[in-house]
Motif scaffolding. Structure first.
Motif, short mmCIF file in Angstrom:
data_model
loop_
_atom_site.label_atom_id
_atom_site.label_comp_id
_atom_site.label_asym_id
_atom_site.label_seq_id
_atom_site.Cartn_x
_atom_site.Cartn_y
_atom_site.Cartn_z
N TYR A 289 0.84 -1.32 0.06
CA TYR A 289 0.19 0.03 0.01
C TYR A 289 0.92 1.31 0.07
CZ TYR A 289 -3.42 3.61 1.23
OH TYR A 289 -4.10 4.81 1.33
N GLN A 291 3.68 1.53 -1.37
CA GLN A 291 4.17 1.92 -2.85
C GLN A 291 2.93 2.63 -3.60
OE1 GLN A 291 7.48 1.59 -3.22
NE2 GLN A 291 7.26 0.78 -1.13
N VAL A 292 1.89 1.89 -3.61
CA VAL A 292 0.67 2.48 -4.49
C VAL A 292 0.60 4.02 -3.99
CG1 VAL A 292 -1.87 2.27 -4.71
CG2 VAL A 292 -0.45 0.13 -4.48
N GLU A 293 0.55 4.29 -2.75
CA GLU A 293 0.39 5.73 -2.30
C GLU A 293 1.34 6.68 -2.72
OE1 GLU A 293 1.18 7.54 2.02
OE2 GLU A 293 -0.85 6.64 1.97
N ASN A 294 2.61 6.17 -2.78
CA ASN A 294 3.78 6.90 -3.26
C ASN A 294 3.85 7.12 -4.76
OD1 ASN A 294 4.69 7.08 -0.37
ND2 ASN A 294 6.52 5.31 -0.85
N TYR A 295 3.50 6.25 -5.41
CA TYR A 295 3.48 6.35 -6.89
C TYR A 295 1.99 6.76 -7.54
CZ TYR A 295 7.96 4.23 -6.53
OH TYR A 295 9.24 4.15 -6.07
N LEU A 296 0.86 6.76 -6.78
CA LEU A 296 -0.32 6.76 -7.46
C LEU A 296 -1.15 7.90 -6.65
CD1 LEU A 296 -1.56 3.29 -8.50
CD2 LEU A 296 -0.61 4.99 -9.87
N LEU A 297 -1.31 7.68 -5.27
CA LEU A 297 -2.17 8.70 -4.89
C LEU A 297 -1.41 9.93 -4.32
CD1 LEU A 297 -3.85 6.14 -2.11
CD2 LEU A 297 -4.61 6.88 -4.32
N HIS A 298 -0.16 9.80 -3.63
CA HIS A 298 0.47 10.87 -3.26
C HIS A 298 0.58 12.10 -4.31
CE1 HIS A 298 3.67 13.27 -1.19
NE2 HIS A 298 3.15 12.81 -0.27
N ARG A 300 -0.86 12.70 -7.05
CA ARG A 300 -2.09 13.50 -7.53
C ARG A 300 -2.58 14.28 -6.38
NH1 ARG A 300 -1.59 8.95 -10.44
NH2 ARG A 300 -2.06 8.92 -12.45
#
Length: 374
Positions: A289, A291-298, A300
């Motif tokens: 999670y 990694q997903v936050e660092n590259y997708l959510l954060h 944007r």
């Protein structure tokens, strides 16, 4: 001739001595008074800054309502009442479950730590302390802790009244800072010449944009982290999933650098106490999670905020906690974000000059030396 020295013949001190002494004494008095005021009012100053941070967080919504034709005071009231209804609604739905799980979690945490430590000793052939030695819990310790941290009825009532008074004070400042925000800026700007008013307005807007944007982005990321962590913990059957999910969301977003590891450590320990393999799955989920936050959510969500170096953010939290306590730790990173934005806006950067370190660089010519006579 008389050897007596008259008063007019005595050497006089220079005229600047007396004003200098007075200025030094006033400076020392001002320093002592400032230190005394800061020591006694730092709690109120922290509360005041927290109210300002709250007001700039809701300011975009208030501005939107004002553009729709609603008065600014009414728009601020609607936003605050809506937030209050959301909080009350959350506790109405999950308050009983949250209180029950928090109480059970605090009760079972020492036993969970002991079981995880036993498993680690058996699996990795370590020799960590377990049981009572892990937390140094004895009957005398329990009695001393109960006497120290368990207040009487009067203490509980006074604590609740004090907390309620601080909350109402902060909300009152939030309302006035948001409802009177443009007027406050005009009043402050009116104390400065016309050439400086534009700078003051730009600095104010930068502070509002960066501080409010930081808080909003962190709240959104904390909500995402809480939601997905709670769903995962509920699916694999980890007990006390609700407080653990809230813990993970808040700590991972509002404690720089170490927050990510602290956030996932507690759910992993509780999961491993019931089933060691579940603790591994929690760590795997937390890593994925992140990694997903660092590259997708954060990228944007925080596109408009200032990217602060982790070391700077962590240091600011330590300084803020030292000066203002928990409130200082909470507002320190937005303050650093504001200062960094102002430096980037008004500071000057120079192009780096590449210095050649090659040994083949020719020395200064003799012609240059000949132009300088000895």
């Amino acid at each position: 001739m008389s050897n007596d020295v008259t008063a007019t013949d005595r050497p006089r001190a220079p005229r600047w001595v007396r004003p200098t002494i007075i200025a030094v004494l006033l400076a020392v008095a001002f320093y002592q008074m400032s230190g005394w005021l800061f020591h006694n009012l730092k709690g109120f100053l922290g509360l005041l800054f927290l109210a300002w941070l709250f007001s700039v967080t809701i300011e975009p919504i208030v501005d939107l309502l004002e553009r729709r034709g609603l008065r600014r005071g009414a728009g601020t009231g609607i936003v605050l009442v809506s937030l209050f209804i959301l909080v009350v609604g959350f506790f109405a739905l999950f308050g009983a479950l949250l209180a029950e799980q928090v109480a059970q979690l605090l009760t079972t945490l020492p036993d969970a730590l002991s079981r995880v430590t036993d498993w680690a000793n058996r699996t990795f052939d370590t020799n960590f302390k377990t049981g009572d030695d892990l937390l140094h819990i004895t009957p005398d310790t329990v009695r001393d802790l109960a006497q120290r941290f368990t207040p009487g009825v009067l203490g509980v009532v006074s604590t609740l009244v004090g907390a309620l008074f601080q909350l109402l004070t902060m909300l009152l400042f939030v309302f006035y800072m948001s409802a009177q925000g443009p007027q406050m800026r005009r009043t402050i700007s009116s104390w400065f010449p016309a050439r400086q008013q534009k700078v003051i307005t730009e600095v104010w807007e930068t502070a509002v944009d960066k501080a409010g944007g930081y808080v909003v982005s962190r709240l959104i990321l904390a909500a995402f982290s809480t939601f997905f962590t709670g769903i995962f913990l509920l699916i694999i059957g980890v007990p006390y999933w609700l407080p653990l999910a809230i813990w993970t969301g808040v700590v991972s977003q509002f404690i720089p650098t170490l927050g990510t590891y602290l956030a996932i450590a507690l759910p992993a320990i509780i999961a491993a106490a019931a089933q060691p393999l579940d603790g591994v799955w929690v760590i795997v989920f937390g890593t994925l999670y992140q990694q997903v936050e660092n590259y997708l959510l954060h990228p944007r969500i925080t596109a408009r905020t200032v990217a602060i170096h982790p070391a700077v953010a962590f240091g600011s939290v330590i300084v803020g906690a030292t000066l203002f306590g928990p409130i200082g730790a909470l507002v320190s990173v937005p303050v650093v974000a504001i200062l960094q934005a102002l430096v980037e806006s008004y500071g000057t950067r120079y192009q780096l000059v590449e210095h050649s370190t090659s040994a083949e660089e020719p020395p200064d010519s003799d012609e240059d030396d000949s132009t300088h006579p000895e």
